[in-house]
Design a protein around this motif. Structure first.
Motif, PDB file in Angstrom:
ATOM      1  N   LEU A 144       0.857  -1.183   0.000  1.00  0.00           N
ATOM      2  CA  LEU A 144       0.000   0.000   0.000  1.00  0.00           C
ATOM      3  C   LEU A 144       0.890   1.228   0.000  1.00  0.00           C
ATOM      4  O   LEU A 144       1.820   1.331   0.801  1.00  0.00           O
ATOM      5  CB  LEU A 144      -0.909  -0.003   1.230  1.00  0.00           C
ATOM      6  N   THR A 145       0.600   2.151  -0.907  1.00  0.00           N
ATOM      7  CA  THR A 145       1.507   3.274  -1.076  1.00  0.00           C
ATOM      8  C   THR A 145       0.818   4.457  -1.736  1.00  0.00           C
ATOM      9  O   THR A 145      -0.238   4.309  -2.355  1.00  0.00           O
ATOM     10  CB  THR A 145       2.715   2.852  -1.943  1.00  0.00           C
ATOM     11  N   GLY A 146       1.445   5.604  -1.623  1.00  0.00           N
ATOM     12  CA  GLY A 146       1.076   6.771  -2.407  1.00  0.00           C
ATOM     13  C   GLY A 146       2.166   7.114  -3.404  1.00  0.00           C
ATOM     14  O   GLY A 146       2.080   8.118  -4.112  1.00  0.00           O
ATOM     15  N   ARG A 147       3.203   6.253  -3.456  1.00  0.00           N
ATOM     16  CA  ARG A 147       4.345   6.472  -4.360  1.00  0.00           C
ATOM     17  C   ARG A 147       4.354   5.381  -5.439  1.00  0.00           C
ATOM     18  O   ARG A 147       5.301   4.620  -5.594  1.00  0.00           O
ATOM     19  CB  ARG A 147       5.652   6.454  -3.574  1.00  0.00           C
ATOM     20  N   ASN A 148       3.299   5.341  -6.232  1.00  0.00           N
ATOM     21  CA  ASN A 148       3.123   4.245  -7.183  1.00  0.00           C
ATOM     22  C   ASN A 148       4.243   4.163  -8.212  1.00  0.00           C
ATOM     23  O   ASN A 148       4.709   3.070  -8.547  1.00  0.00           O
ATOM     24  CB  ASN A 148       1.770   4.385  -7.878  1.00  0.00           C
ATOM     25  N   PHE A 152       7.308   4.859  -8.005  1.00  0.00           N
ATOM     26  CA  PHE A 152       8.530   4.288  -7.426  1.00  0.00           C
ATOM     27  C   PHE A 152       8.488   2.761  -7.484  1.00  0.00           C
ATOM     28  O   PHE A 152       9.449   2.107  -7.899  1.00  0.00           O
ATOM     29  CB  PHE A 152       8.680   4.763  -5.978  1.00  0.00           C
ATOM     30  N   TYR A 153       7.355   2.177  -7.078  1.00  0.00           N
ATOM     31  CA  TYR A 153       7.257   0.719  -7.027  1.00  0.00           C
ATOM     32  C   TYR A 153       7.018   0.104  -8.405  1.00  0.00           C
ATOM     33  O   TYR A 153       7.336  -1.072  -8.627  1.00  0.00           O
ATOM     34  CB  TYR A 153       6.160   0.303  -6.051  1.00  0.00           C
ATOM     35  N   THR A 159      -0.334  -1.160 -10.125  1.00  0.00           N
ATOM     36  CA  THR A 159      -1.478  -0.569  -9.429  1.00  0.00           C
ATOM     37  C   THR A 159      -2.765  -1.237  -9.895  1.00  0.00           C
ATOM     38  O   THR A 159      -3.048  -1.299 -11.092  1.00  0.00           O
ATOM     39  CB  THR A 159      -1.557   0.939  -9.704  1.00  0.00           C
ATOM     40  N   ILE A 160      -3.534  -1.758  -8.951  1.00  0.00           N
ATOM     41  CA  ILE A 160      -4.844  -2.346  -9.244  1.00  0.00           C
ATOM     42  C   ILE A 160      -5.886  -1.464  -8.555  1.00  0.00           C
ATOM     43  O   ILE A 160      -6.096  -1.554  -7.342  1.00  0.00           O
ATOM     44  CB  ILE A 160      -4.946  -3.798  -8.741  1.00  0.00           C
ATOM     45  N   PRO A 161      -6.544  -0.577  -9.306  1.00  0.00           N
ATOM     46  CA  PRO A 161      -7.465   0.385  -8.684  1.00  0.00           C
ATOM     47  C   PRO A 161      -8.661  -0.296  -8.020  1.00  0.00           C
ATOM     48  O   PRO A 161      -9.102  -1.369  -8.435  1.00  0.00           O
ATOM     49  CB  PRO A 161      -7.919   1.254  -9.864  1.00  0.00           C
TER      50      PRO A 161
END
Length: 399
Positions: free
Chosen positions: A117-121, A123-124, A131-133
């Motif tokens: 879980l992140t807000g820095r997509n 980066f990962y 990202t799976i919305p």
């Protein structure tokens, strides 16, 4: 020139340093990180990787192992947490090196997926996570207060309730893909590390005193109430609504947020009372070992074929799945028989399916319809093997 070493943690002393670095980097205090590990029955020292710069501990990433439901079977998932680098050692690529090392670790140790879980997509994404919305509900709390016609007694959870609550959880999440398989030991660990505050864990009793539903929730910034976990018996759907009503009466919250499996009664309740869907992109996933995962999935694929009652596989059928540029797996299907076979270049396949990593993970978690690719040749096969499925990862299980 600096020397960088990436390796697994070796002892408790090094793990204590992980707690120190996390407390320095994140807003939570040290006990938050220590208790999360100390009370986690699935934790093993080898799942923590460390980065050293010239022999000085500089960064860490931890894997939190768990099993998630996938229909009638379970897949092994590595939850990523404690991604922390001391400020003076940033901009050296330490975190990405650690993430790659953890990916290697999970791949060779039988993991099927990893989630973070992140807000820095962005980066990962550089190290392979997708990202799976999701589309959680967000509702105005003032519109959700309603009187109940049922006679449930709402009270705080007590330790003696644990067996009943765990049984309700298991029953109400039996078909929820991505929901965590929780043992009693895991439940006890959550209670010990206070995944939610005790006054925010409510249960509902039926007329004979038996538990019929429970609710765990959190209050976060801007006075938002998050439904972190909610289960109920099939004959007591109203109890879930009553529990939410009790929580709203006890808290000065302005909005309610909930990510729920598609069959959950609170979907209709929230929708009928003005809730709206929002797009959430904080969950990212990565898949490992296509063939290994298919081998585990065989019993569930057989069940889905039997349940569909279609006659797609009356003749022997060979399916080739290719994920990304090179990972391949072959399925042989005949009637309700499913086998994972070695890929042969000379074999004639009835259907060839090519997906990128994000499409494959979406197929696993949400089913073929979520891809919006009905024009794909063999779509009827994919609709049987990967039908639309209820999906949820409860917020209380975050790492």
């Amino acid at each position: 020139m600096e020397t960088i070493e990436i390796r697994q943690a070796l002892n408790r002393s090094e793990l204590d340093q992980v707690f120190d670095i996390c407390a320095e980097v994140f807003p939570e205090d040290r006990p938050f990180f220590q208790e999360r590990i100390d009370y986690d029955c699935t934790y093993a020292l080898e799942t923590t990787h460390l980065a050293f710069v010239d022999g000085i501990f500089a960064a860490t990433v931890q894997v939190f192992p768990y099993m998630m439901r996938w229909g009638s079977i379970a897949l092994k998932v590595g939850g990523i947490g404690s991604v922390a680098t001391l400020p003076k050692y940033r901009n050296r690529g330490l975190a990405q090196q650690l993430m790659r090392r953890q990916s290697d670790y999970m791949k060779v140790n039988g993991y099927d997926l990893s989630m973070l879980l992140t807000g820095r997509n962005s980066f990962y994404e550089q190290v392979g996570w997708c990202t799976i919305p999701e589309e959680p509900w967000v509702a105005d709390a003032s519109l959700l207060r309603a009187d109940s016609l049922e006679s449930y007694r709402i009270r705080f959870f007590e330790e003696a309730d644990l067996d009943q609550v765990s049984q309700i959880y298991a029953a109400s999440n039996l078909q929820a893909v991505a929901s965590m398989v929780r043992s009693i030991a895991y439940w006890k660990g959550q209670l010990a590390w206070k995944a939610v505050k005790s006054e925010r864990f409510l249960v509902a009793e039926g007329t004979r005193g038996q538990l019929v539903a429970y609710l765990r929730y959190k209050i976060v910034k801007d006075n938002q109430l998050i439904i972190a976990d909610c289960g109920y018996l099939s004959e007591a759907k109203q109890a879930a609504i009553d529990l939410l009503g009790q929580a709203l009466a006890a808290e000065a919250c302005t909005t309610v947020r909930a990510m729920l499996p598609s069959y959950h009664i609170l979907n209709d309740y929230l929708s009928d009372n003005g809730a709206r869907r929002e797009i959430d992109r904080e969950k990212m996933w990565k898949a490992f070992s296509l063939t290994g995962s298919f081998i585990k999935m065989v019993p569930e694929l057989k069940r889905r074929i039997q349940k569909s009652h279609v006659k797609l596989f009356e003749q022997p059928t060979f399916l080739l799945f290719t994920i990304g540029c090179c990972e391949e797996a072959q399925l042989y299907v005949h009637e309700d028989k499913v086998e994972v076979m070695q890929v042969h270049d000379s074999l004639t396949y009835n259907f060839r399916f090519q997906f990128n990593d994000k499409e494959w993970i979406t197929l696993l978690l949400k089913g073929f319809q979520a891809l919006n690719r009905e024009e794909l040749q063999g779509s009827e096969v994919l609709n049987v093997l990967f039908p639309e499925t209820p999906y949820v990862f409860w917020e209380v299980d975050y790492f």
